[in-house]
Motif scaffolding. Structure first.
Motif, PDB file in Angstrom:
ATOM      1  N   HIS A 144      48.840 -65.864-103.784  1.00 45.55           N
ATOM      2  CA  HIS A 144      48.892 -66.773-104.983  1.00 45.55           C
ATOM      3  C   HIS A 144      47.492 -66.436-105.624  1.00 45.55           C
ATOM      4  CE1 HIS A 144      46.994 -70.511-106.645  1.00 45.55           C
ATOM      5  NE2 HIS A 144      48.245 -70.759-106.753  1.00 45.55           N
ATOM      6  N   GLU A 145      46.456 -65.742-105.170  1.00 48.42           N
ATOM      7  CA  GLU A 145      45.291 -65.361-106.237  1.00 48.42           C
ATOM      8  C   GLU A 145      45.975 -64.167-107.081  1.00 48.42           C
ATOM      9  OE1 GLU A 145      42.130 -64.925-103.633  1.00 48.42           O
ATOM     10  OE2 GLU A 145      41.655 -66.917-103.504  1.00 48.42           O
ATOM     11  N   PHE A 146      46.725 -63.055-106.205  1.00 54.58           N
ATOM     12  CA  PHE A 146      47.111 -62.041-106.719  1.00 54.58           C
ATOM     13  C   PHE A 146      48.064 -62.179-107.887  1.00 54.58           C
ATOM     14  CE2 PHE A 146      50.756 -58.835-106.976  1.00 54.58           C
ATOM     15  CZ  PHE A 146      49.960 -57.713-107.437  1.00 54.58           C
ATOM     16  N   LEU A 147      49.008 -63.121-107.843  1.00 56.56           N
ATOM     17  CA  LEU A 147      49.929 -63.499-108.776  1.00 56.56           C
ATOM     18  C   LEU A 147      49.172 -64.191-109.954  1.00 56.56           C
ATOM     19  CD1 LEU A 147      52.952 -64.590-106.880  1.00 56.56           C
ATOM     20  CD2 LEU A 147      52.667 -62.505-107.973  1.00 56.56           C
ATOM     21  N   ASN A 148      48.044 -64.847-109.696  1.00 60.12           N
ATOM     22  CA  ASN A 148      47.410 -65.654-110.691  1.00 60.12           C
ATOM     23  C   ASN A 148      46.736 -64.582-111.745  1.00 60.12           C
ATOM     24  OD1 ASN A 148      48.029 -68.436-110.832  1.00 60.12           O
ATOM     25  ND2 ASN A 148      46.484 -68.946-109.101  1.00 60.12           N
ATOM     26  N   ASN A 149      46.203 -63.690-110.846  1.00 59.55           N
ATOM     27  CA  ASN A 149      45.526 -62.521-111.600  1.00 59.55           C
ATOM     28  C   ASN A 149      46.366 -61.660-112.382  1.00 59.55           C
ATOM     29  OD1 ASN A 149      42.718 -63.442-110.653  1.00 59.55           O
ATOM     30  ND2 ASN A 149      43.114 -61.907-108.667  1.00 59.55           N
ATOM     31  N   SER A 150      47.470 -61.530-111.697  1.00 55.93           N
ATOM     32  CA  SER A 150      48.419 -60.825-112.507  1.00 55.93           C
ATOM     33  C   SER A 150      49.012 -61.321-113.738  1.00 55.93           C
ATOM     34  CB  SER A 150      49.657 -60.472-111.710  1.00 55.93           C
ATOM     35  OG  SER A 150      49.361 -59.694-110.446  1.00 55.93           O
ATOM     36  N   ILE A 151      49.032 -62.845-113.868  1.00 54.45           N
ATOM     37  CA  ILE A 151      49.404 -63.370-115.022  1.00 54.45           C
ATOM     38  C   ILE A 151      48.423 -63.542-115.923  1.00 54.45           C
ATOM     39  CG2 ILE A 151      50.331 -65.827-115.922  1.00 54.45           C
ATOM     40  CD1 ILE A 151      51.587 -66.008-113.344  1.00 54.45           C
ATOM     41  N   SER A 152      47.263 -63.659-115.740  1.00 56.22           N
ATOM     42  CA  SER A 152      46.001 -64.052-116.613  1.00 56.22           C
ATOM     43  C   SER A 152      45.295 -62.768-116.696  1.00 56.22           C
ATOM     44  CB  SER A 152      45.065 -64.944-115.984  1.00 56.22           C
ATOM     45  OG  SER A 152      44.677 -64.664-114.825  1.00 56.22           O
ATOM     46  N   GLY A 153      45.508 -61.624-116.229  1.00 58.36           N
ATOM     47  CA  GLY A 153      44.671 -60.120-116.546  1.00 58.36           C
ATOM     48  C   GLY A 153      45.177 -59.775-117.779  1.00 58.36           C
ATOM     49  N   ASN A 154      44.064 -58.956-118.318  1.00 60.39           N
ATOM     50  CA  ASN A 154      44.173 -58.339-119.613  1.00 60.39           C
ATOM     51  C   ASN A 154      44.350 -56.966-119.571  1.00 60.39           C
ATOM     52  OD1 ASN A 154      43.944 -60.669-120.869  1.00 60.39           O
ATOM     53  ND2 ASN A 154      41.777 -60.689-120.572  1.00 60.39           N
ATOM     54  N   GLY A 178      59.345 -65.198-121.580  1.00 55.07           N
ATOM     55  CA  GLY A 178      59.395 -66.756-121.185  1.00 55.07           C
ATOM     56  C   GLY A 178      59.885 -66.825-119.932  1.00 55.07           C
ATOM     57  N   ILE A 179      60.890 -66.033-119.474  1.00 52.22           N
ATOM     58  CA  ILE A 179      61.555 -66.291-117.947  1.00 52.22           C
ATOM     59  C   ILE A 179      60.743 -65.743-117.057  1.00 52.22           C
ATOM     60  CG2 ILE A 179      63.444 -65.493-116.791  1.00 52.22           C
ATOM     61  CD1 ILE A 179      65.243 -65.404-119.276  1.00 52.22           C
ATOM     62  N   THR A 180      60.081 -64.624-117.405  1.00 52.61           N
ATOM     63  CA  THR A 180      59.049 -63.941-116.290  1.00 52.61           C
ATOM     64  C   THR A 180      57.833 -64.941-116.239  1.00 52.61           C
ATOM     65  OG1 THR A 180      59.646 -61.876-117.131  1.00 52.61           O
ATOM     66  CG2 THR A 180      57.599 -62.108-115.837  1.00 52.61           C
ATOM     67  N   GLU A 181      57.211 -65.549-117.251  1.00 50.56           N
ATOM     68  CA  GLU A 181      56.301 -66.683-116.938  1.00 50.56           C
ATOM     69  C   GLU A 181      56.673 -67.702-116.391  1.00 50.56           C
ATOM     70  OE1 GLU A 181      54.580 -67.208-120.894  1.00 50.56           O
ATOM     71  OE2 GLU A 181      53.497 -65.532-120.756  1.00 50.56           O
ATOM     72  N   ASP A 182      57.789 -68.116-116.715  1.00 54.24           N
ATOM     73  CA  ASP A 182      58.339 -69.407-115.961  1.00 54.24           C
ATOM     74  C   ASP A 182      58.373 -69.352-114.435  1.00 54.24           C
ATOM     75  OD1 ASP A 182      58.407 -70.709-118.240  1.00 54.24           O
ATOM     76  OD2 ASP A 182      60.612 -70.618-118.727  1.00 54.24           O
ATOM     77  N   ILE A 183      59.101 -67.966-114.094  1.00 58.66           N
ATOM     78  CA  ILE A 183      59.190 -67.759-112.568  1.00 58.66           C
ATOM     79  C   ILE A 183      57.804 -67.630-111.871  1.00 58.66           C
ATOM     80  CG2 ILE A 183      60.154 -65.916-111.189  1.00 58.66           C
ATOM     81  CD1 ILE A 183      62.253 -65.667-112.662  1.00 58.66           C
ATOM     82  N   LEU A 184      56.942 -66.871-112.659  1.00 57.59           N
ATOM     83  CA  LEU A 184      55.481 -66.643-112.081  1.00 57.59           C
ATOM     84  C   LEU A 184      54.848 -68.001-111.729  1.00 57.59           C
ATOM     85  CD1 LEU A 184      54.268 -63.291-113.818  1.00 57.59           C
ATOM     86  CD2 LEU A 184      54.818 -63.599-111.227  1.00 57.59           C
ATOM     87  N   ASP A 185      54.806 -68.922-112.985  1.00 56.02           N
ATOM     88  CA  ASP A 185      54.228 -70.114-112.881  1.00 56.02           C
ATOM     89  C   ASP A 185      54.918 -71.134-111.815  1.00 56.02           C
ATOM     90  OD1 ASP A 185      52.489 -69.566-114.791  1.00 56.02           O
ATOM     91  OD2 ASP A 185      53.876 -70.542-116.441  1.00 56.02           O
ATOM     92  N   THR A 186      56.072 -70.910-111.595  1.00 60.46           N
ATOM     93  CA  THR A 186      57.186 -71.801-110.623  1.00 60.46           C
ATOM     94  C   THR A 186      56.557 -71.151-109.287  1.00 60.46           C
ATOM     95  OG1 THR A 186      58.536 -72.353-111.834  1.00 60.46           O
ATOM     96  CG2 THR A 186      59.019 -72.576-109.753  1.00 60.46           C
TER      97      THR A 186
END
Length: 227
Positions: free
Chosen positions: A164-174, A183-191
């Motif tokens: 969970h922490e890894f995916l959160n960091n992957s989404i918010s990382g710079n 949009g599809i990738t973000e939706d899948i990761l958010d879900t």
């Protein structure tokens, strides 16, 4: 697998014969047969309290079975579906300059997916089958086995928190290696991250019930030993 009989169930079986062949100096109250050593006007209240304690012994496995069938197992199956969906999506995007980024995500997702699949098949389903047996639980479930289940569930919780922490960091990382997410990738990761969080909270509740059950079993063992 033997059938487990609780202490009051054994008492009731003994009561079936006691009605035909009473033992001298023994008395019966409900499902309890006892010997009175001294006058005790509130003895019935004491026996009722004991019966209530034994009723609590079956409460935790009943709660656990209901929780497994209505929440844990369905959510685990839904989470496996989301993991497979993410696996297919990132597998199709794992190429070119973003190979390292998606390759790392794929490795983590596939590893956790395999762990969760085994946990679902060998732990959750197995516990469900055992708790569905007559009497609420089989004879081979004791305080040690309940504690062992706690350890296994806690290990899965730790693995779930990590991904969970890894995916959160992957989404918010710079990081410069991170591609612009569609949009599809973000939706899948958010879900996926939301389902992982829900699953973590549910497993923590399961550990709490298991701890309460273990303590109840140990308490009943101590009372039976003293009796």
């Amino acid at each position: 697998m033997g059938i487990y009989y609780s202490y009051p169930e054994l008492q009731r079986k003994f009561c079936e014969g006691f009605g035909f062949l009473p033992f001298s100096n023994l008395e019966q109250s409900g499902s309890s047969i006892y010997k009175r050593y001294s006058p005790a006007p509130d003895l019935k209240k004491t026996i009722d309290c004991v019966d209530q304690d034994y009723a609590l012994e079956s409460l935790h496995p009943q709660m656990l079975l209901l929780m497994l069938q209505q929440r844990n197992i369905p959510l685990a199956e839904a989470l496996l579906q989301h993991l497979e969906q993410a696996n297919r999506l990132f597998g199709s995007q794992c190429s070119g300059k973003h190979l390292l980024f998606y390759g790392h995500i794929l490795e983590v997702i596939r590893t956790y997916r395999d762990i969760l699949y085994v946990f679902q098949r060998d732990v959750l389903r197995n516990i469900e089958l055992q708790l569905e047996c007559p009497g609420g639980r089989p004879a081979d479930i004791n305080a040690n086995s309940v504690h062992h289940i706690q350890v296994i569930v806690t290990e899965l919780i730790n693995s779930t928190v990590i991904i969970h922490e890894f995916l959160n960091n992957s989404i918010s990382g710079n990081s410069g290696e991170k591609p612009a997410l569609t949009g599809i990738t973000e939706d899948i990761l958010d879900t996926l991250t939301r389902k992982l969080k829900q699953f973590t909270l549910l497993m923590e509740k399961m550990v709490y019930i298991l701890k309460q059950w273990e303590q109840q079993i140990l308490q009943m063992y101590r009372k039976q030993t003293m009796n």
